[in-house]
Design an enzyme around this catalytic site. Structure first.
Site, short mmCIF file in Angstrom:
data_model
loop_
_atom_site.label_atom_id
_atom_site.label_comp_id
_atom_site.label_asym_id
_atom_site.label_seq_id
_atom_site.Cartn_x
_atom_site.Cartn_y
_atom_site.Cartn_z
CG HIS A 31 -2.85 73.86 92.16
ND1 HIS A 31 -3.83 74.48 91.41
CD2 HIS A 31 -1.86 73.55 91.29
CE1 HIS A 31 -3.45 74.54 90.14
NE2 HIS A 31 -2.25 73.99 90.05
CG ASP B 230 9.41 96.38 89.01
OD1 ASP B 230 9.98 96.29 90.11
OD2 ASP B 230 9.53 97.38 88.25
#
Length: 453
Positions: A166, A394
Protein backbone atom coordinates in the site's frame (compact mmCIF):
# COMPACT_ATOMS: atom_id res chain seq x y z
CA UNK A 1 -6.58 -31.47 -0.04
CA UNK A 2 -6.11 -28.35 -2.16
CA UNK A 3 -2.64 -27.29 -3.27
CA UNK A 4 -0.81 -25.40 -6.01
CA UNK A 5 1.95 -26.80 -8.18
CA UNK A 6 4.42 -24.12 -9.25
CA UNK A 7 5.19 -24.34 -12.97
CA UNK A 8 7.33 -21.26 -13.56
CA UNK A 9 8.90 -18.42 -11.60
CA UNK A 10 9.77 -15.49 -13.83
CA UNK A 11 11.33 -12.05 -13.36
CA UNK A 12 10.08 -9.32 -15.71
CA UNK A 13 11.91 -6.02 -16.19
CA UNK A 14 10.64 -2.90 -17.97
CA UNK A 15 10.94 -2.89 -21.75
CA UNK A 16 12.31 -0.95 -23.54
CA UNK A 17 15.12 -1.08 -21.01
CA UNK A 18 15.20 1.82 -18.56
CA UNK A 19 18.30 3.35 -16.99
CA UNK A 20 18.25 3.89 -13.23
CA UNK A 21 15.85 6.64 -12.14
CA UNK A 22 16.27 9.16 -9.31
CA UNK A 23 14.74 7.75 -6.10
CA UNK A 24 11.62 9.48 -4.80
CA UNK A 25 11.00 9.97 -1.07
CA UNK A 26 7.70 8.48 0.01
CA UNK A 27 5.16 11.20 0.71
CA UNK A 28 3.66 11.22 4.21
CA UNK A 29 0.45 9.76 2.73
CA UNK A 30 2.56 6.80 1.51
CA UNK A 31 4.75 6.34 4.57
CA UNK A 32 1.94 5.76 7.06
CA UNK A 33 0.99 2.55 5.19
CA UNK A 34 4.45 1.10 5.85
CA UNK A 35 3.52 0.88 9.51
CA UNK A 36 0.02 -0.56 9.40
CA UNK A 37 -0.71 -2.36 6.17
CA UNK A 38 -0.16 -5.78 4.73
CA UNK A 39 -0.03 -5.86 0.91
CA UNK A 40 -3.38 -5.34 -0.80
CA UNK A 41 -4.19 -8.70 -2.40
CA UNK A 42 -6.68 -8.47 -5.27
CA UNK A 43 -7.73 -11.60 -7.20
CA UNK A 44 -9.31 -11.62 -10.66
CA UNK A 45 -11.03 -14.85 -11.78
CA UNK A 46 -11.74 -15.53 -15.49
CA UNK A 47 -13.27 -18.35 -17.48
CA UNK A 48 -10.49 -20.07 -19.46
CA UNK A 49 -11.70 -23.38 -20.96
CA UNK A 50 -8.27 -24.41 -22.25
CA UNK A 51 -5.60 -26.77 -20.95
CA UNK A 52 -2.69 -25.38 -18.96
CA UNK A 53 -0.32 -25.98 -21.86
CA UNK A 54 -2.38 -23.63 -24.06
CA UNK A 55 -1.90 -20.76 -21.61
CA UNK A 56 1.84 -21.45 -21.22
CA UNK A 57 2.42 -21.59 -24.99
CA UNK A 58 0.08 -18.85 -26.22
CA UNK A 59 -1.02 -16.50 -23.43
CA UNK A 60 1.95 -16.31 -21.08
CA UNK A 61 4.27 -14.71 -23.70
CA UNK A 62 1.60 -12.04 -24.37
CA UNK A 63 1.19 -11.40 -20.63
CA UNK A 64 4.92 -11.07 -19.93
CA UNK A 65 5.49 -8.79 -22.94
CA UNK A 66 2.55 -6.61 -21.90
CA UNK A 67 3.83 -6.46 -18.32
CA UNK A 68 7.30 -5.38 -19.42
CA UNK A 69 5.80 -2.54 -21.49
CA UNK A 70 3.48 -1.49 -18.66
CA UNK A 71 6.38 -1.47 -16.20
CA UNK A 72 8.22 0.94 -18.47
CA UNK A 73 5.47 3.47 -17.65
CA UNK A 74 4.98 2.33 -14.03
CA UNK A 75 8.66 1.69 -13.31
CA UNK A 76 8.47 2.35 -9.53
CA UNK A 77 6.64 -0.98 -9.19
CA UNK A 78 9.66 -2.79 -10.66
CA UNK A 79 11.96 -1.13 -8.13
CA UNK A 80 12.08 -1.35 -4.35
CA UNK A 81 10.94 0.49 -1.26
CA UNK A 82 13.93 1.10 0.99
CA UNK A 83 15.23 3.29 3.83
CA UNK A 84 16.51 6.61 2.54
CA UNK A 85 20.28 7.04 3.01
CA UNK A 86 19.65 10.74 3.70
CA UNK A 87 17.34 10.28 6.70
CA UNK A 88 16.91 7.93 9.65
CA UNK A 89 13.10 7.90 9.44
CA UNK A 90 12.43 8.43 5.72
CA UNK A 91 11.76 5.77 3.07
CA UNK A 92 12.00 6.08 -0.69
CA UNK A 93 10.87 4.17 -3.75
CA UNK A 94 13.66 3.62 -6.23
CA UNK A 95 14.17 1.93 -9.59
CA UNK A 96 17.62 0.78 -10.68
CA UNK A 97 18.40 -0.58 -14.13
CA UNK A 98 17.63 -4.31 -14.27
CA UNK A 99 15.10 -4.31 -11.44
CA UNK A 100 12.17 -6.65 -12.04
CA UNK A 101 8.81 -7.96 -10.87
CA UNK A 102 8.33 -11.59 -9.79
CA UNK A 103 5.61 -13.68 -11.45
CA UNK A 104 4.65 -17.13 -10.21
CA UNK A 105 2.76 -19.39 -12.62
CA UNK A 106 1.03 -22.28 -10.90
CA UNK A 107 -1.61 -24.94 -11.41
CA UNK A 108 -4.34 -25.50 -8.83
CA UNK A 109 -5.03 -29.00 -7.58
CA UNK A 110 -7.93 -30.20 -5.46
CA UNK A 111 -10.80 -27.73 -5.87
CA UNK A 112 -13.25 -26.76 -8.59
CA UNK A 113 -12.90 -23.34 -10.27
CA UNK A 114 -16.65 -22.63 -9.94
CA UNK A 115 -16.49 -23.38 -6.23
CA UNK A 116 -13.46 -21.26 -5.40
CA UNK A 117 -14.68 -18.30 -7.49
CA UNK A 118 -18.23 -18.43 -6.15
CA UNK A 119 -20.16 -16.09 -3.87
CA UNK A 120 -21.04 -18.70 -1.24
CA UNK A 121 -18.86 -19.27 1.87
CA UNK A 122 -15.60 -20.90 0.75
CA UNK A 123 -12.62 -22.24 2.67
CA UNK A 124 -10.31 -19.25 3.07
CA UNK A 125 -7.18 -21.42 3.26
CA UNK A 126 -7.79 -22.45 -0.35
CA UNK A 127 -8.14 -18.82 -1.47
CA UNK A 128 -4.82 -17.96 0.22
CA UNK A 129 -3.13 -20.46 -2.11
CA UNK A 130 -3.93 -18.10 -5.01
CA UNK A 131 -2.19 -15.10 -3.43
CA UNK A 132 1.36 -14.18 -4.48
CA UNK A 133 3.95 -13.92 -1.74
CA UNK A 134 5.73 -10.59 -1.48
CA UNK A 135 9.37 -11.07 -0.50
CA UNK A 136 10.36 -10.10 3.01
CA UNK A 137 12.65 -7.11 3.42
CA UNK A 138 16.32 -7.75 2.75
CA UNK A 139 19.07 -7.17 5.36
CA UNK A 140 19.36 -3.63 3.98
CA UNK A 141 15.66 -3.06 4.69
CA UNK A 142 14.41 -2.91 1.11
CA UNK A 143 11.43 -4.83 -0.24
CA UNK A 144 9.49 -5.12 -3.52
CA UNK A 145 6.33 -3.10 -4.14
CA UNK A 146 4.49 -5.84 -6.07
CA UNK A 147 4.28 -9.54 -6.80
CA UNK A 148 2.00 -11.39 -9.25
CA UNK A 149 0.65 -14.94 -9.35
CA UNK A 150 -1.18 -16.62 -12.23
CA UNK A 151 -3.01 -19.78 -11.14
CA UNK A 152 -4.49 -22.10 -13.76
CA UNK A 153 -7.47 -24.39 -13.29
CA UNK A 154 -6.93 -26.58 -16.34
CA UNK A 155 -9.83 -26.42 -18.85
CA UNK A 156 -11.88 -24.36 -16.35
CA UNK A 157 -10.51 -20.96 -15.47
CA UNK A 158 -7.65 -18.75 -14.41
CA UNK A 159 -6.91 -16.47 -11.47
CA UNK A 160 -4.57 -13.49 -11.82
CA UNK A 161 -3.69 -12.04 -8.45
CA UNK A 162 -1.67 -9.00 -7.41
CA UNK A 163 -0.09 -8.29 -4.03
CA UNK A 164 0.80 -4.59 -3.93
CA UNK A 165 2.35 -2.84 -0.97
CA UNK A 166 0.00 0.00 0.00
CA UNK A 167 2.96 2.36 0.45
CA UNK A 168 3.54 2.17 -3.32
CA UNK A 169 0.04 3.31 -4.31
CA UNK A 170 -3.60 3.40 -3.29
CA UNK A 171 -6.52 1.63 -4.98
CA UNK A 172 -6.80 4.26 -7.68
CA UNK A 173 -3.12 3.85 -8.54
CA UNK A 174 -3.13 0.04 -8.52
CA UNK A 175 -6.28 -0.02 -10.68
CA UNK A 176 -4.60 2.34 -13.14
CA UNK A 177 -1.66 -0.06 -13.40
CA UNK A 178 -3.76 -3.24 -13.68
CA UNK A 179 -6.09 -1.68 -16.27
CA UNK A 180 -3.08 -0.56 -18.35
CA UNK A 181 -1.64 -4.08 -18.21
CA UNK A 182 -4.98 -5.61 -19.19
CA UNK A 183 -5.36 -3.22 -22.13
CA UNK A 184 -1.88 -4.14 -23.39
CA UNK A 185 -2.74 -7.85 -23.10
CA UNK A 186 -5.87 -7.32 -25.24
CA UNK A 187 -3.90 -5.62 -28.00
CA UNK A 188 -2.68 -7.79 -30.87
CA UNK A 189 0.60 -5.85 -30.96
CA UNK A 190 0.99 -3.87 -27.71
CA UNK A 191 3.32 -0.87 -27.76
CA UNK A 192 4.15 1.90 -25.31
CA UNK A 193 1.74 4.13 -27.24
CA UNK A 194 -1.14 1.98 -25.93
CA UNK A 195 -0.22 2.75 -22.30
CA UNK A 196 -1.01 6.17 -20.83
CA UNK A 197 1.77 7.36 -18.50
CA UNK A 198 0.82 7.92 -14.85
CA UNK A 199 1.76 11.07 -12.90
CA UNK A 200 4.72 9.86 -10.82
CA UNK A 201 6.00 12.97 -9.01
CA UNK A 202 5.35 12.34 -5.29
CA UNK A 203 6.72 15.75 -4.29
CA UNK A 204 3.30 17.17 -5.21
CA UNK A 205 2.07 15.85 -1.80
CA UNK A 206 3.36 18.37 0.76
CA UNK A 207 3.29 17.83 4.51
CA UNK A 208 2.51 21.38 5.64
CA UNK A 209 1.76 20.53 9.30
CA UNK A 210 4.56 18.07 10.19
CA UNK A 211 1.87 15.40 10.19
CA UNK A 212 4.20 12.56 9.19
CA UNK A 213 6.10 12.64 12.47
CA UNK A 214 2.89 12.78 14.53
CA UNK A 215 1.23 10.03 12.52
CA UNK A 216 4.29 7.76 12.67
CA UNK A 217 4.33 7.90 16.47
CA UNK A 218 0.64 7.01 16.62
CA UNK A 219 0.78 4.30 13.97
CA UNK A 220 3.45 2.36 15.84
CA UNK A 221 0.96 2.11 18.71
CA UNK A 222 -1.81 1.01 16.34
CA UNK A 223 0.38 -1.62 14.72
CA UNK A 224 0.88 -3.27 18.11
CA UNK A 225 -2.87 -3.36 18.74
CA UNK A 226 -3.61 -4.75 15.26
CA UNK A 227 -1.04 -7.54 15.53
CA UNK A 228 -2.60 -8.73 18.79
CA UNK A 229 -6.12 -8.75 17.34
CA UNK A 230 -5.66 -10.06 13.78
CA UNK A 231 -6.88 -13.53 12.82
CA UNK A 232 -4.39 -16.14 11.55
CA UNK A 233 -4.97 -16.86 7.84
CA UNK A 234 -4.44 -20.56 8.58
CA UNK A 235 -7.50 -20.70 10.86
CA UNK A 236 -9.52 -23.64 9.42
CA UNK A 237 -12.79 -21.99 10.48
CA UNK A 238 -12.30 -18.90 8.30
CA UNK A 239 -14.52 -18.62 5.24
CA UNK A 240 -14.81 -16.01 2.51
CA UNK A 241 -18.16 -15.02 1.00
CA UNK A 242 -19.68 -12.33 -1.19
CA UNK A 243 -23.11 -10.74 -0.83
CA UNK A 244 -24.91 -8.47 -3.30
CA UNK A 245 -27.21 -5.52 -2.78
CA UNK A 246 -29.03 -5.03 -6.06
CA UNK A 247 -30.07 -1.67 -7.47
CA UNK A 248 -33.65 -2.02 -6.24
CA UNK A 249 -32.45 -2.80 -2.69
CA UNK A 250 -30.21 0.27 -2.70
CA UNK A 251 -32.98 2.55 -4.00
CA UNK A 252 -35.35 1.30 -1.29
CA UNK A 253 -32.70 1.85 1.38
CA UNK A 254 -32.13 5.41 0.14
CA UNK A 255 -35.87 6.11 0.25
CA UNK A 256 -36.09 4.84 3.82
CA UNK A 257 -33.12 6.92 4.93
CA UNK A 258 -34.50 10.07 3.28
CA UNK A 259 -37.93 9.51 4.81
CA UNK A 260 -36.43 8.92 8.26
CA UNK A 261 -34.27 12.04 8.00
CA UNK A 262 -37.23 14.17 6.90
CA UNK A 263 -39.35 12.79 9.75
CA UNK A 264 -36.75 13.79 12.31
CA UNK A 265 -36.10 17.16 10.67
CA UNK A 266 -32.46 16.27 9.96
CA UNK A 267 -30.51 18.53 7.58
CA UNK A 268 -29.57 17.02 4.21
CA UNK A 269 -26.41 14.91 4.16
CA UNK A 270 -24.29 12.88 1.73
CA UNK A 271 -26.44 9.92 0.66
CA UNK A 272 -25.10 7.46 -1.91
CA UNK A 273 -25.15 3.76 -2.76
CA UNK A 274 -21.85 3.46 -0.87
CA UNK A 275 -23.30 5.08 2.27
CA UNK A 276 -26.48 2.98 2.50
CA UNK A 277 -24.62 -0.24 1.67
CA UNK A 278 -22.03 0.36 4.39
CA UNK A 279 -24.80 1.22 6.85
CA UNK A 280 -26.73 -1.94 6.01
CA UNK A 281 -23.67 -4.19 6.29
CA UNK A 282 -22.50 -2.49 9.50
CA UNK A 283 -25.82 -3.26 11.19
CA UNK A 284 -25.90 -6.89 9.94
CA UNK A 285 -22.34 -7.49 11.16
CA UNK A 286 -22.80 -5.95 14.60
CA UNK A 287 -25.98 -8.04 15.06
CA UNK A 288 -24.02 -11.16 14.05
CA UNK A 289 -21.29 -10.41 16.59
CA UNK A 290 -23.85 -9.97 19.39
CA UNK A 291 -21.62 -7.60 21.36
CA UNK A 292 -21.79 -8.03 25.12
CA UNK A 293 -22.63 -5.22 27.51
CA UNK A 294 -18.96 -4.26 27.85
CA UNK A 295 -19.02 -2.78 24.33
CA UNK A 296 -21.57 0.00 24.15
CA UNK A 297 -20.26 1.94 21.15
CA UNK A 298 -19.37 0.72 17.65
CA UNK A 299 -17.38 2.44 14.92
CA UNK A 300 -17.15 2.63 11.14
CA UNK A 301 -14.25 4.06 9.16
CA UNK A 302 -13.47 4.32 5.44
CA UNK A 303 -10.79 5.83 3.23
CA UNK A 304 -11.67 8.80 1.04
CA UNK A 305 -9.90 9.67 -2.22
CA UNK A 306 -8.43 13.14 -1.69
CA UNK A 307 -7.20 13.91 -5.24
CA UNK A 308 -10.02 16.33 -6.04
CA UNK A 309 -10.08 17.63 -2.44
CA UNK A 310 -6.47 18.83 -2.47
CA UNK A 311 -5.92 22.54 -3.00
CA UNK A 312 -5.05 22.82 -5.78
CA UNK A 313 -6.41 19.43 -6.92
CA UNK A 314 -3.77 16.94 -8.05
CA UNK A 315 -3.97 14.98 -11.33
CA UNK A 316 -6.44 12.10 -11.41
CA UNK A 317 -3.68 9.83 -12.73
CA UNK A 318 -1.41 10.55 -9.74
CA UNK A 319 0.36 7.28 -8.88
CA UNK A 320 0.88 7.10 -5.14
CA UNK A 321 -1.35 7.48 -2.09
CA UNK A 322 -3.82 10.31 -1.76
CA UNK A 323 -6.33 9.11 0.84
CA UNK A 324 -7.98 10.70 3.82
CA UNK A 325 -10.43 8.99 6.15
CA UNK A 326 -13.71 9.48 7.94
CA UNK A 327 -15.14 7.83 11.04
CA UNK A 328 -18.68 7.37 12.34
CA UNK A 329 -19.77 6.27 15.82
CA UNK A 330 -23.04 4.80 17.07
CA UNK A 331 -24.45 3.25 20.21
CA UNK A 332 -24.70 -0.53 19.71
CA UNK A 333 -28.32 -0.64 20.87
CA UNK A 334 -29.25 2.11 18.42
CA UNK A 335 -27.47 0.40 15.52
CA UNK A 336 -29.10 -2.99 16.00
CA UNK A 337 -32.52 -1.43 16.64
CA UNK A 338 -35.41 -1.24 14.18
CA UNK A 339 -34.15 1.89 12.38
CA UNK A 340 -30.46 1.09 12.76
CA UNK A 341 -29.65 1.18 9.05
CA UNK A 342 -31.26 4.60 8.64
CA UNK A 343 -29.42 6.04 11.65
CA UNK A 344 -26.11 4.50 10.51
CA UNK A 345 -26.49 5.96 7.01
CA UNK A 346 -27.09 9.43 8.46
CA UNK A 347 -23.98 9.16 10.66
CA UNK A 348 -21.76 7.91 7.81
CA UNK A 349 -23.11 10.57 5.44
CA UNK A 350 -22.50 13.33 8.00
CA UNK A 351 -18.94 12.11 8.66
CA UNK A 352 -18.20 12.39 4.92
CA UNK A 353 -19.76 15.86 4.74
CA UNK A 354 -17.59 17.04 7.64
CA UNK A 355 -14.44 16.45 5.55
CA UNK A 356 -15.30 19.32 3.23
CA UNK A 357 -12.52 21.93 3.07
CA UNK A 358 -10.31 20.20 5.65
CA UNK A 359 -6.57 19.45 5.40
CA UNK A 360 -5.89 15.76 4.74
CA UNK A 361 -3.09 15.56 7.30
CA UNK A 362 -5.21 17.00 10.08
CA UNK A 363 -8.07 14.64 9.17
CA UNK A 364 -5.77 11.61 9.32
CA UNK A 365 -4.24 12.65 12.62
CA UNK A 366 -7.70 13.01 14.21
CA UNK A 367 -8.89 9.69 12.74
CA UNK A 368 -5.83 7.78 13.94
CA UNK A 369 -6.11 9.27 17.43
CA UNK A 370 -9.72 8.09 17.59
CA UNK A 371 -8.87 4.70 16.10
CA UNK A 372 -6.30 4.04 18.80
CA UNK A 373 -8.95 4.69 21.43
CA UNK A 374 -11.47 2.29 19.92
CA UNK A 375 -9.36 -0.41 18.18
CA UNK A 376 -10.43 -3.09 20.67
CA UNK A 377 -14.08 -2.54 19.63
CA UNK A 378 -13.34 -3.99 16.17
CA UNK A 379 -14.28 -0.95 14.06
CA UNK A 380 -15.62 -1.83 10.63
CA UNK A 381 -13.39 -0.63 7.79
CA UNK A 382 -13.72 -0.80 4.00
CA UNK A 383 -11.29 -1.99 1.31
CA UNK A 384 -11.90 -1.19 -2.35
CA UNK A 385 -14.55 1.04 -3.88
CA UNK A 386 -17.25 0.66 -6.53
CA UNK A 387 -15.67 3.68 -8.25
CA UNK A 388 -12.68 1.51 -9.20
CA UNK A 389 -14.86 -0.50 -11.64
CA UNK A 390 -12.85 -3.68 -11.18
CA UNK A 391 -15.19 -5.73 -13.39
CA UNK A 392 -14.04 -3.70 -16.39
CA UNK A 393 -10.60 -5.36 -16.12
CA UNK A 394 -10.39 -7.48 -19.29
CA UNK A 395 -7.11 -9.25 -20.16
CA UNK A 396 -8.63 -10.64 -23.36
CA UNK A 397 -10.92 -13.23 -21.78
CA UNK A 398 -13.88 -10.94 -21.15
CA UNK A 399 -15.31 -9.67 -17.89
CA UNK A 400 -14.01 -11.33 -14.70
CA UNK A 401 -16.21 -14.07 -13.24
CA UNK A 402 -15.33 -12.71 -9.81
CA UNK A 403 -13.03 -10.19 -8.12
CA UNK A 404 -11.95 -10.67 -4.49
CA UNK A 405 -9.73 -8.84 -2.01
CA UNK A 406 -8.10 -11.54 0.11
CA UNK A 407 -6.17 -9.17 2.39
CA UNK A 408 -9.32 -8.03 4.25
CA UNK A 409 -8.83 -10.90 6.72
CA UNK A 410 -5.94 -8.90 8.26
CA UNK A 411 -8.16 -6.08 9.55
CA UNK A 412 -11.64 -7.56 9.53
CA UNK A 413 -12.59 -5.08 6.79
CA UNK A 414 -15.28 -5.61 4.19
CA UNK A 415 -14.51 -5.21 0.50
CA UNK A 416 -16.75 -3.24 -1.84
CA UNK A 417 -17.03 -3.38 -5.63
CA UNK A 418 -19.64 -2.70 -8.25
CA UNK A 419 -21.97 -5.62 -9.01
CA UNK A 420 -20.77 -7.80 -11.86
CA UNK A 421 -24.24 -8.53 -13.16
CA UNK A 422 -26.31 -5.40 -12.57
CA UNK A 423 -25.51 -1.75 -13.09
CA UNK A 424 -26.23 0.10 -9.85
CA UNK A 425 -25.75 -2.89 -7.53
CA UNK A 426 -22.84 -3.46 -5.13
CA UNK A 427 -20.90 -6.56 -4.03
CA UNK A 428 -19.71 -6.93 -0.45
CA UNK A 429 -16.92 -9.34 0.43
CA UNK A 430 -16.18 -10.64 3.95
CA UNK A 431 -13.82 -13.08 5.65
CA UNK A 432 -15.24 -14.33 8.94
CA UNK A 433 -15.39 -17.43 11.08
CA UNK A 434 -17.94 -19.90 9.74
CA UNK A 435 -20.24 -19.24 12.70
CA UNK A 436 -20.14 -15.45 12.26
CA UNK A 437 -20.61 -15.77 8.51
CA UNK A 438 -23.75 -17.89 8.97
CA UNK A 439 -25.20 -15.32 11.37
CA UNK A 440 -24.30 -12.45 9.06
CA UNK A 441 -25.89 -14.22 6.09
CA UNK A 442 -29.11 -14.78 8.03
CA UNK A 443 -29.25 -11.11 9.04
CA UNK A 444 -28.49 -9.96 5.49
CA UNK A 445 -31.26 -12.10 3.96
CA UNK A 446 -33.86 -11.40 6.67
CA UNK A 447 -33.41 -7.63 6.52
CA UNK A 448 -33.77 -7.72 2.72
CA UNK A 449 -37.18 -9.32 3.18
CA UNK A 450 -38.12 -6.41 5.45
CA UNK A 451 -37.21 -4.02 2.61
CA UNK A 452 -40.02 -5.45 0.50
CA UNK A 453 -42.63 -4.38 3.06
Amino acid sequence: MAAVRVLHEIQISPYPSLPSQPPQPLAFLDALWLLISQPVERLFFYDFPHPTSHFIDHNLPIFTKSLSLTLHRFYPLAGSIRPSPDSDDQFEIAYEEGDSVAITVAEFIGDDFRNISGHHPRNFKNIRLLVPKLSKSSPSGQFPPISIQITLFSTQGICISFAINHAACDGSGSTQFIRSLAAACRSSEPTLDNISPPFLDRSIIVDTHDIQRKISEKMLQYKGVKEQDSLPASDPNLVSATFTLFKDHILRLKERVKASGAEEGKPSFHLSAFVVTCAYVWRCLVKARAYNKDIQQCYFSCAVDWRSRMRPPIPRNYFGNCLGACMAELNVTELVGKNGTEVAAMEIGKSIDELQGRDVGEVLEATINKYLEVARSRPLTVAGSPKLRVYETDFGWGKPVKVDIASIFETGAISLAESRDEDGGLEIGLVLSEEEMNKFGMNFATDLLDLQV
